[in-house]
Scaffold this active site. Structure first.
Site, PDB file in Angstrom:
ATOM      1  N   HIS A 100      57.723  53.430  49.933  1.00  0.00           N
ATOM      2  CA  HIS A 100      56.460  52.689  49.980  1.00  0.00           C
ATOM      3  C   HIS A 100      55.830  52.773  51.371  1.00  0.00           C
ATOM      4  CE1 HIS A 100      57.240  50.154  46.092  1.00  0.00           C
ATOM      5  NE2 HIS A 100      57.024  51.431  45.862  1.00  0.00           N
ATOM      6  N   GLU A 132      57.708  58.720  36.524  1.00  0.00           N
ATOM      7  CA  GLU A 132      57.565  59.120  37.911  1.00  0.00           C
ATOM      8  C   GLU A 132      58.854  59.640  38.540  1.00  0.00           C
ATOM      9  OE1 GLU A 132      57.014  55.751  40.647  1.00  0.00           O
ATOM     10  OE2 GLU A 132      56.702  54.490  38.892  1.00  0.00           O
ATOM     11  N   GLU A 169      53.731  61.241  39.236  1.00  0.00           N
ATOM     12  CA  GLU A 169      53.694  59.990  38.476  1.00  0.00           C
ATOM     13  C   GLU A 169      52.468  59.933  37.574  1.00  0.00           C
ATOM     14  OE1 GLU A 169      53.264  56.425  40.889  1.00  0.00           O
ATOM     15  OE2 GLU A 169      54.083  55.215  39.250  1.00  0.00           O
TER      16      GLU A 169
HETATM   17  N1  GLY Z   1      52.932  52.611  43.298  1.00  0.00           N
HETATM   18  C1  GLY Z   1      54.152  51.930  43.142  1.00  0.00           C
HETATM   19  C2  GLY Z   1      55.015  52.588  42.171  1.00  0.00           C
HETATM   20  O1  GLY Z   1      54.869  53.771  41.925  1.00  0.00           O
HETATM   21  O2  GLY Z   1      55.844  51.996  41.544  1.00  0.00           O
HETATM   22 MN    MN Z   2      54.907  53.445  39.724  1.00  0.00          MN
HETATM   23 MN    MN Z   3      52.996  54.731  42.185  1.00  0.00          MN
END
Ligand code: GLY
Ligand code: MN
Ligand code: MN
Length: 435
Positions: free
Chosen positions: A240, A381, A405
Site C-alpha cells: 500500500h 488480483e 487487478e
Molecule cells: N486497492 C486496495 C486493494 O487492492 O485491495
Molecule cells: Mn483490491
Molecule cells: Mn487495488
C-alpha cells in the site's frame, strides 16, 4: 439511486428484525483536519445504504412496534446563517416530505428522545465499539433504565450488532447496483488508459497520480475509492505504497492501483506497465506468470465455486511459474503445501467489492468457505513482489512488483469482468503506450 431503493432496503431490514425492536445507525462523524479545515466528508456506508442521505450529524432509527415497522431520522435542522457558509441542509420537515420519514427530529434532541424511543422495545440493534458520543449516550440511557426502572415498563434487555443482517444484504448486488459499479469501472478504466499514455521516464509518481485524478474529475468523479498507489520499480513491493513521491525511472515497471467511487460504489483496479513503454525480458517473464494466474483464477469464478477456489488456482500458476524461472526449487505440490509462494505473493487473490473497497460480507459460512452466488462482486488480483535485496533470488528479478487487478461480478452461469477494457496483455499495453 432512486429513493424507492432505500425504502425497499429499510423494509427488508425491518422485515428481518424481531417484533418490538429498534435499530439505531449513526451517520459518519466529520473530523477536523486542522483549524477551520475539515477532512472531505464521506458518509458511513451502512447509513448511506439505508438512507441515501449524505449529511453528517444524523441518526437513522428503524422501529418495529409489534410487527409494524416505521423509521425516523435525526438530522441537522435548517439554519439560514450556517447554510450560507456550508450549503443547504435537508432539515426535519423535508426529511418527512422528501425522504418519506415517519418522524424526524433535530439532532440536538437525540438524548432527550432516547427514553421514548427505547421504551416498549426489547431488543436493540446497534454496532457497538465505535466509541462515539452516540454510543455513550445509548449506554448511559440503558444504565439509567437498569437503575431506575421500577415502573414495570418494557425496556431493552439485549443489544445485537447490526452488521450480520445488513452486511449479508449488502453482499448481494442488485442489477441497479451493478449498473453503477459498471460506471465506476468504466471511469476507472479510462483513467488507467490515460496513465499509460501519459507515462514516461522522469515523471514523478504523483504526476501519474494527477493523470488518474484528472480523468476522474473530467467524468465528474471527485472521490477516490481509496488512496491512489503509483509505485515505480521497487516501490511496487510495498503493497500500500501511497507516498507517490519518487521519479519514474527508465527500465522500471510502474504499478498503478486506482479506483473511482461513483454514487457510493468503488472500483479497484491495478495495472503494471513499463515506464518507457517496453517490457524487459525479465519483466515480461514475471508479468506473464501473473497474467496467467489471473486468467486461471477468473475461470474459476461462477456460482457454486467456493471462495478459496480462485485463490488456489492463482497460487498453483504462480508456484509453477516461479519454479520454471528457478526462483523456487522443488516439487510444486510440496511448495504449495509449505506456502513457499508467500515470500513473493503474500496476500489473497481477491476481496468483496461494493460500497467499501474491501466490502462487507462473510467469506465463510459455518466454518467453510462460502460458495459464490449471482450478484456478488469481487476483485481478482494476483501479484508477484520480488524486492531488492531479497535473499536467494538472482539480482535480475529483483526490484520488480507486479499486480493485475480486475473487478468481477458473478453472473447466473459464470462471471463478467467489469474492468476488462483496461489493457492487460503485454501486446495491448505496449501498443497503447506506443500510440
Ligand atoms: N486497492 C486496495 C486493494 O487492492 O485491495
Ligand atoms: Mn483490491
Ligand atoms: Mn487495488
Amino acid at each position: 439511486m432512486q429513493p424507492q431503493v432505500f425504502a425497499r432496503r429499510r423494509r427488508e431490514l425491518l422485515r428481518q428484525m424481531p417484533p418490538d425492536s429498534v435499530a439505531i445507525l449513526p451517520a459518519a462523524h466529520h473530523p477536523i483536519r486542522n483549524r477551520d479545515v475539515e477532512y472531505p466528508y464521506h458518509q458511513e456506508s451502512d447509513f448511506y445504504y439505508l438512507t441515501g442521505f449524505a449529511e453528517p450529524d444524523a441518526i437513522l432509527v428503524l422501529r418495529k412496534s409489534g410487527r409494524k415497522g416505521s423509521w425516523g431520522l435525526f438530522c441537522q435542522e435548517r439554519n439560514r446563517k450556517q447554510e450560507q457558509w456550508t450549503g443547504e441542509r435537508l432539515g426535519t420537515k423535508r426529511a418527512i416530505s422528501r425522504m418519506g420519514a415517519d418522524q424526524a427530529w433535530p439532532i440536538e434532541s437525540w438524548l432527550e428522545q432516547l427514553p421514548d424511543l427505547l421504551t416498549g422495545t426489547q431488543q436493540i440493534f446497534f454496532n457497538l465499539g465505535e466509541e462515539s458520543s452516540i454510543e455513550q449516550g445509548l449506554l448511559r440511557q440503558l444504565r439509567e433504565f437498569r437503575q431506575r426502572n421500577r415502573s414495570g415498563a418494557v425496556v431493552p434487555q439485549t443489544i445485537h450488532l447490526l452488521d450480520p443482517m445488513l452486511h449479508e444484504m449488502r453482499l448481494y448486488k442488485s442489477p441497479a447496483e451493478i449498473r453503477i459499479m459498471r460506471r465506476a469501472a468504466s471511469v476507472t478504466v479510462a483513467a488507467h488508459r490515460r496513465a499509460m499514455r501519459a507515462c514516461s521516464p522522469g515523471l514523478v509518481e504523483s504526476g501519474l497520480e494527477g493523470e488518474i485524478l484528472h480523468e476522474f474529475s473530467s467524468h465528474g468523479v471527485r472521490i477516490v475509492a481509496y488512496d491512489t498507489i503509483v509505485a515505480g520499480g521497487n516501490n511496487a513491493c510495498t503493497l500500500h505504497y501511497i507516498n507517490n513521491s519518487e521519479k519514474l525511472r527508465d527500465g522500471d515497471l510502474v504499478l498503478v492501483d486506482a479506483g473511482a467511487e461513483v454514487e457510493g460504489y468503488a472500483a479497484d483496479v491495478t495495472r503494471t506497465f513499463p515506464v518507457n513503454g517496453r517490457f524487459t525480458t525479465e519483466q515480461r517473464k514475471l508479468y506473464e506468470i501473473v497474467l496467467a494466474a489471473q486468467r486461471a483464477a477468473i475461470q474459476q469464478i461462477r456460482p457454486g465455486r467456493r471462495w478459496d477456489t480462485f485463490h488456489r488456482a492463482a497460487v498453483r500458476v504462480i508456484t509453477r511459474g516461479l519454479i520454471d524461472l528457478k526462483i523456487l526449487k522443488g516439487d510444486p505440490e510440496q511448495l504449495i503445501k509449505d506456502e513457499k509462494y508467500k515470500k513473493f505473493y503474500m496476500h489473497q487473490t481477491g476481496h468483496w467489492l461494493g460500497m467499501d473497497v474491501h466490502d462487507v460480507g462473510n467469506y465463510q459460512l459455518d466454518g467453510k468457505w462460502r460458495p459464490l452466488e449471482q450478484g456478488m462482486v469481487l476483485t481478482v488480483e494476483p501479484a508477484l513482489y520480488i524486492p531488492k535485496g531479497v535473499r536467494g533470488v538472482a539480482k535480475k528479478w529483483q526490484g520488480i512488483g507486479i499486480r493485475i487487478e480486475d473487478d468481477v461480478v458473478v453472473t447466473d452461469s459464470g462471471c463478467e469482468v467489469l474492468t476488462a477494457e483496461a489493457p492487460r496483455s503485454i501486446e495491448e499495453i505496449e501498443s497503447l503506450m506506443a500510440g
